[in-house]
Design a protein around this motif. Sequence first.
Motif, PDB file in Angstrom:
ATOM      1  N   HIS A 133       0.841  -1.198   0.000  1.00 20.08           N
ATOM      2  CA  HIS A 133       0.000   0.000   0.000  1.00 20.08           C
ATOM      3  C   HIS A 133       0.880   1.255   0.000  1.00 20.08           C
ATOM      4  O   HIS A 133       0.643   2.203  -0.744  1.00 20.08           O
ATOM      5  CB  HIS A 133      -0.900  -0.005   1.231  1.00 20.08           C
ATOM      6  CG  HIS A 133      -1.886   1.115   1.253  1.00 20.08           C
ATOM      7  ND1 HIS A 133      -3.085   1.046   0.594  1.00 20.08           N
ATOM      8  CD2 HIS A 133      -1.838   2.345   1.828  1.00 20.08           C
ATOM      9  CE1 HIS A 133      -3.733   2.196   0.764  1.00 20.08           C
ATOM     10  NE2 HIS A 133      -3.002   2.996   1.510  1.00 20.08           N
ATOM     11  N   ARG A 137       1.302   4.013  -3.022  1.00 23.66           N
ATOM     12  CA  ARG A 137       1.019   5.414  -2.726  1.00 23.66           C
ATOM     13  C   ARG A 137       2.184   6.293  -3.180  1.00 23.66           C
ATOM     14  O   ARG A 137       1.995   7.385  -3.705  1.00 23.66           O
ATOM     15  CB  ARG A 137       0.787   5.560  -1.210  1.00 23.66           C
ATOM     16  CG  ARG A 137       0.478   6.963  -0.737  1.00 23.66           C
ATOM     17  CD  ARG A 137      -0.859   7.472  -1.240  1.00 23.66           C
ATOM     18  NE  ARG A 137      -1.986   6.742  -0.708  1.00 23.66           N
ATOM     19  CZ  ARG A 137      -2.606   7.043   0.422  1.00 23.66           C
ATOM     20  NH1 ARG A 137      -2.205   8.061   1.160  1.00 23.66           N
ATOM     21  NH2 ARG A 137      -3.635   6.343   0.835  1.00 23.66           N
ATOM     22  N   ILE A 366      -3.084   3.695   5.391  1.00 20.76           N
ATOM     23  CA  ILE A 366      -4.390   3.040   5.236  1.00 20.76           C
ATOM     24  C   ILE A 366      -5.407   3.655   6.199  1.00 20.76           C
ATOM     25  O   ILE A 366      -6.563   3.872   5.854  1.00 20.76           O
ATOM     26  CB  ILE A 366      -4.264   1.512   5.479  1.00 20.76           C
ATOM     27  CG1 ILE A 366      -3.684   0.851   4.229  1.00 20.76           C
ATOM     28  CG2 ILE A 366      -5.613   0.889   5.822  1.00 20.76           C
ATOM     29  CD1 ILE A 366      -3.673  -0.658   4.246  1.00 20.76           C
ATOM     30  N   GLU A 368      -5.675   6.540   7.103  1.00 20.61           N
ATOM     31  CA  GLU A 368      -6.143   7.866   6.662  1.00 20.61           C
ATOM     32  C   GLU A 368      -7.016   7.769   5.404  1.00 20.61           C
ATOM     33  O   GLU A 368      -7.548   8.767   4.941  1.00 20.61           O
ATOM     34  CB  GLU A 368      -4.920   8.764   6.373  1.00 20.61           C
ATOM     35  CG  GLU A 368      -4.148   9.100   7.642  1.00 20.61           C
ATOM     36  CD  GLU A 368      -2.701   9.497   7.382  1.00 20.61           C
ATOM     37  OE1 GLU A 368      -2.310   9.584   6.195  1.00 20.61           O
ATOM     38  OE2 GLU A 368      -1.955   9.709   8.354  1.00 20.61           O
ATOM     39  N   ASN A 369      -7.152   6.558   4.856  1.00 19.60           N
ATOM     40  CA  ASN A 369      -7.965   6.371   3.650  1.00 19.60           C
ATOM     41  C   ASN A 369      -9.443   6.648   3.919  1.00 19.60           C
ATOM     42  O   ASN A 369      -9.929   6.415   5.030  1.00 19.60           O
ATOM     43  CB  ASN A 369      -7.873   4.915   3.165  1.00 19.60           C
ATOM     44  CG  ASN A 369      -6.750   4.752   2.170  1.00 19.60           C
ATOM     45  OD1 ASN A 369      -5.983   5.672   1.962  1.00 19.60           O
ATOM     46  ND2 ASN A 369      -6.654   3.570   1.592  1.00 19.60           N
ATOM     47  N   ASP A 370     -10.145   7.044   2.853  1.00 18.74           N
ATOM     48  CA  ASP A 370     -11.584   7.271   3.013  1.00 18.74           C
ATOM     49  C   ASP A 370     -12.333   5.959   3.230  1.00 18.74           C
ATOM     50  O   ASP A 370     -13.343   5.916   3.923  1.00 18.74           O
ATOM     51  CB  ASP A 370     -12.146   7.953   1.750  1.00 18.74           C
ATOM     52  CG  ASP A 370     -11.445   9.284   1.514  1.00 18.74           C
ATOM     53  OD1 ASP A 370     -10.907   9.834   2.495  1.00 18.74           O
ATOM     54  OD2 ASP A 370     -11.413   9.761   0.355  1.00 18.74           O
ATOM     55  N   ASP A 371     -11.827   4.875   2.615  1.00 18.14           N
ATOM     56  CA  ASP A 371     -12.572   3.612   2.713  1.00 18.14           C
ATOM     57  C   ASP A 371     -12.120   2.761   3.899  1.00 18.14           C
ATOM     58  O   ASP A 371     -12.415   1.576   3.979  1.00 18.14           O
ATOM     59  CB  ASP A 371     -12.468   2.818   1.410  1.00 18.14           C
ATOM     60  CG  ASP A 371     -11.027   2.442   1.087  1.00 18.14           C
ATOM     61  OD1 ASP A 371     -10.110   2.944   1.775  1.00 18.14           O
ATOM     62  OD2 ASP A 371     -10.828   1.641   0.155  1.00 18.14           O
ATOM     63  N   PHE A 372     -11.392   3.379   4.827  1.00 13.09           N
ATOM     64  CA  PHE A 372     -10.887   2.618   5.975  1.00 13.09           C
ATOM     65  C   PHE A 372     -12.038   1.985   6.753  1.00 13.09           C
ATOM     66  O   PHE A 372     -11.960   0.839   7.199  1.00 13.09           O
ATOM     67  CB  PHE A 372     -10.055   3.551   6.880  1.00 13.09           C
ATOM     68  CG  PHE A 372      -9.534   2.888   8.126  1.00 13.09           C
ATOM     69  CD1 PHE A 372      -8.710   1.768   8.035  1.00 13.09           C
ATOM     70  CD2 PHE A 372      -9.852   3.370   9.395  1.00 13.09           C
ATOM     71  CE1 PHE A 372      -8.227   1.146   9.184  1.00 13.09           C
ATOM     72  CE2 PHE A 372      -9.371   2.745  10.544  1.00 13.09           C
ATOM     73  CZ  PHE A 372      -8.564   1.640  10.433  1.00 13.09           C
TER      74      PHE A 372
END
Length: 396
Positions: A133, A137, A366, A368-372
Motif C-alpha cells: 500500500h 502510494r 491506510i 487515513e484512507n476514506d474507505d478505511f
Amino acid sequence: MATLVLDNGAYNAKIGYSHDNVSVIPNCQFRSKTARLKTFTANQIDEIKDPSGLFYILPFQKGYLVNWDVQRQVWDYLFGKEMYQVDFVDTNIIITEPYFNFTSIQESMNEILFEEYQFQAVLRVNAGGLSAHRYFRDNPSELCCIIVDSGYSFTHIVPYCRSKKKKEAIIRINVGGKLLTNHLKEIISYRQLHVMDETHVINQVKEDVCYVSQDFYKDMDIAKLKGEENTVMVDYVLPDFSTIKKGFCKPREEMVLSGKYKSGEQILRLANERFAVPEILFNPSDIGIQEMGIPEAIVYSIQNLPEEMQPHFFKNIVLTGGNTLFPGFRDRVYSEVRCLTPTDYDVSVVLPENPITYSWEGGKLISENDDFEDMVVTREDYEENGHCICEEKFDI
C-alpha cells in the motif's frame, strides 16, 4: 477516533498512533542471568544492568504466534499506562499477522482484541499488504510490485497487483534473522569462544560486522590472506557491561595483526564469518536447507504469474524487513535477479529508507484512507456475527 497501528513482528513490534511517530520495541520478555526471578518486558531490556546470558521468552515460534501468555503481557505493557495509554473504547487497531496464519491463531487474536481489550474496530492484515500500500502510494503509476520481506523467522516473497496479493505465487524461505544469529553463535563457539548463551551480544555482532558479499569466492580468498592484505578481517571488542556497554569494531589502525592485545579487552576476530553468515539468505543449501535463495525465489515467483504481468514485477522489487539492512544486500539481489532475467526486461530493486518500519508507515496511510471504515470489523459486527465476519473481511 484514534487508530493504533501495530506491526506485530516476531522480533520487534512496530507500534504508534496513526497521527504520531513509530516506536520499534522488542516483542518479547527477558530474564537476566543475575536477576533470575524478575521478568523484563519489551523495552525494559534497557534497564538490565548485565545483559550477558540473557534469556529470551518469545511469543512467536517458527513465525507463528503460539505463546499468548507472553504476547498478552507485552501488549498489556504497550497499551498500558507506561507506553501508549490506549483508551480502548475510542480506538481502532490495525494489526499485522503472518501469511497463511492458522485459523485457530486468527480466532484467538479476534477474541483477545475484541473481548479482552475491547477495541472499537480491528483490521488484521499481512505486513506485506501494508508495504505494498505504501509503495503504490509513493509510485501511483505502478500497478504491480513484489514485496520481499526478510524478517526474524523467515523470508516471504509476495507479488501484489493493485493491492491484492497473488496467492499462487507466494514463496516462503525458512531463513530469517534468528537462524543467522544462531548460525553465527555456532561458528564462533566452534572456532574461538563459547557464546551459545549470548544471543543478545552475538545479534549485535551480526548487525555490526556482517555484510553481503558481491563475489563470495573472491572474498573467501581475501579472508585467507595473512596480515595487512586481509581486508575482510575485523577485531570486534566484546562488551563487558561495566566499562564497555556496547561492543564495537576496532578501527583498522589499532588492530594488532600478530600477537596479543595488551589491554584486557575480550576480542572476537572475524574473517569469513562476516559474509558467510548472510550468504545463507542467498544459498540456504550452504547449511543443508534445501530451498531457493532470495534472488532465485523472486524469479521463480514472478514466473508463476501471467506473462504480460512479469515485466511490471521485475521493475518493482521492494525489500523490507531487518535482514535487508546488511550492507550490499540490495546490490546482490539486483545483480543476481538481473542475471536470471531475460535481457529485455528492466530490473529495479528498491530498498526503502527504513525497511523495518516501512509496513508500519503503510498502515498509517491506510488508516487515513476514506474507505478505511469499510475495511475494518467493528465490535458490533463481531458481537453479532462472531469469527465468520472476520474471515470474510480479512484476506489473510
